[in-house]
Design a protein around this motif. Structure first.
Motif, short mmCIF file in Angstrom:
data_model
loop_
_atom_site.label_atom_id
_atom_site.label_comp_id
_atom_site.label_asym_id
_atom_site.label_seq_id
_atom_site.Cartn_x
_atom_site.Cartn_y
_atom_site.Cartn_z
N ASN A 1 12.08 -9.71 -114.29
CA ASN A 1 12.89 -10.89 -114.01
C ASN A 1 12.01 -12.13 -113.99
OD1 ASN A 1 15.12 -12.41 -113.47
ND2 ASN A 1 15.49 -11.60 -111.43
N LYS A 2 12.62 -13.29 -114.23
CA LYS A 2 11.97 -14.59 -114.09
C LYS A 2 12.77 -15.36 -113.06
CE LYS A 2 10.67 -14.83 -118.95
NZ LYS A 2 10.85 -15.57 -120.21
N LYS A 3 12.08 -16.16 -112.29
CA LYS A 3 12.79 -16.94 -111.28
C LYS A 3 12.14 -18.30 -111.15
CE LYS A 3 15.08 -16.00 -106.96
NZ LYS A 3 15.25 -15.08 -105.85
N SER A 4 12.97 -19.34 -111.03
CA SER A 4 12.47 -20.68 -110.78
C SER A 4 13.38 -21.33 -109.75
CB SER A 4 12.42 -21.51 -112.07
OG SER A 4 13.71 -21.67 -112.60
N ARG A 5 12.78 -22.11 -108.88
CA ARG A 5 13.57 -22.78 -107.85
C ARG A 5 12.73 -23.86 -107.18
NH1 ARG A 5 15.72 -19.10 -103.58
NH2 ARG A 5 16.12 -21.04 -102.53
N PHE A 6 13.39 -24.70 -106.41
CA PHE A 6 12.69 -25.66 -105.57
C PHE A 6 12.62 -25.08 -104.17
CE2 PHE A 6 14.20 -28.23 -109.07
CZ PHE A 6 13.10 -29.04 -109.33
N GLY A 7 11.48 -25.27 -103.50
CA GLY A 7 11.33 -24.71 -102.17
C GLY A 7 10.01 -25.13 -101.54
N ILE A 8 9.60 -24.42 -100.51
CA ILE A 8 8.34 -24.69 -99.83
C ILE A 8 7.19 -24.22 -100.70
CG2 ILE A 8 6.93 -24.13 -97.80
CD1 ILE A 8 9.59 -23.75 -96.27
N THR A 9 6.25 -25.11 -100.96
CA THR A 9 5.08 -24.78 -101.79
C THR A 9 3.78 -24.79 -100.99
OG1 THR A 9 4.96 -27.12 -102.44
CG2 THR A 9 6.09 -25.61 -103.94
#
Length: 198
Positions: A179-187
């Motif tokens: 799977n591939k996943k992209s998102r905005f979040g805590i970095t």
């Protein structure tokens, strides 16, 4: 392609390392460790170099090589490289700062539940093996504790991208897919102990 993505990430990290000019101000170099990161059993170390009166460059990394429980194949094996360029509002190494950071990690994690939205809930029952990269902005504050000691708090957010394979949690478990996943979040998140060398 996965190879091209990894190369692009490494290139972006190198550009960030060169950002802000090449001359390091010798009077300010710090060694640091993130106490929050140690809570995940991950040894970590960072160096921060003064670039100008209000700018600095942090080079940070962590490496976790251990199984947490061999019988249940519970582990959080990974490494993380995360440089950050910082702009200090008053004077470098004290007070408020804003940062731009990037990062790259490879991991092999199973049998644990990480309490952040970017990690799947299924991680507790499966093994995830893959890589990820991130780009973000951060805010922090550094308190002076003594002549050479500081305490720093940081939080950052931005874009995360990762590619991974999923397996049954048991050792040598069956492959369940990719799977591939992209998102905005805590970095980035840190409560960091800082020692000023110069």
């Amino acid at each position: 392609k996965e190879g091209d993505m990894k190369k692009s990430c490494v290139l972006a990290l190198l550009i960030l390392l060169l950002f802000g000019g090449g001359r390091v101000f010798a009077q300010k170099v710090a060694v640091k460790t993130n106490v929050l990161y140690w809570a995940t059993t991950t040894p970590n170390l960072g160096f921060e170099f003064g670039l100008g009166k209000k700018t600095s460059l942090e080079l940070f990394g962590g490496y976790n090589p251990w199984n947490l429980n061999k019988g249940e194949n519970k582990k959080m094996k990974h490494y993380l490289i995360q440089p950050e360029f910082r702009y200090w509002l008053c004077e470098r190494f004290q007070g408020h700062f804003f940062g731009i950071h990037a990062g790259f990690s490879e991991y092999n994690v199973s049998g644990v539940r990480l309490p952040l939205p970017q990690f799947p809930k299924r991680m507790k029952d499966h093994r995830y093996e893959g890589w990820g990269m991130l780009f973000g902005v951060s805010y922090g504050y550094s308190w002076i504790l003594g002549r050479r000691w500081n305490l720093e708090a940081t939080i950052g957010g931005g874009y995360l991208y990762g590619k991974y394979d999923v397996y049954d949690c048991v050792k040598c478990g069956d492959f369940r897919g990719s799977n591939k996943k992209s998102r905005f979040g805590i970095t980035k998140a840190g409560l960091t102990l800082v020692y000023l060398i110069k």
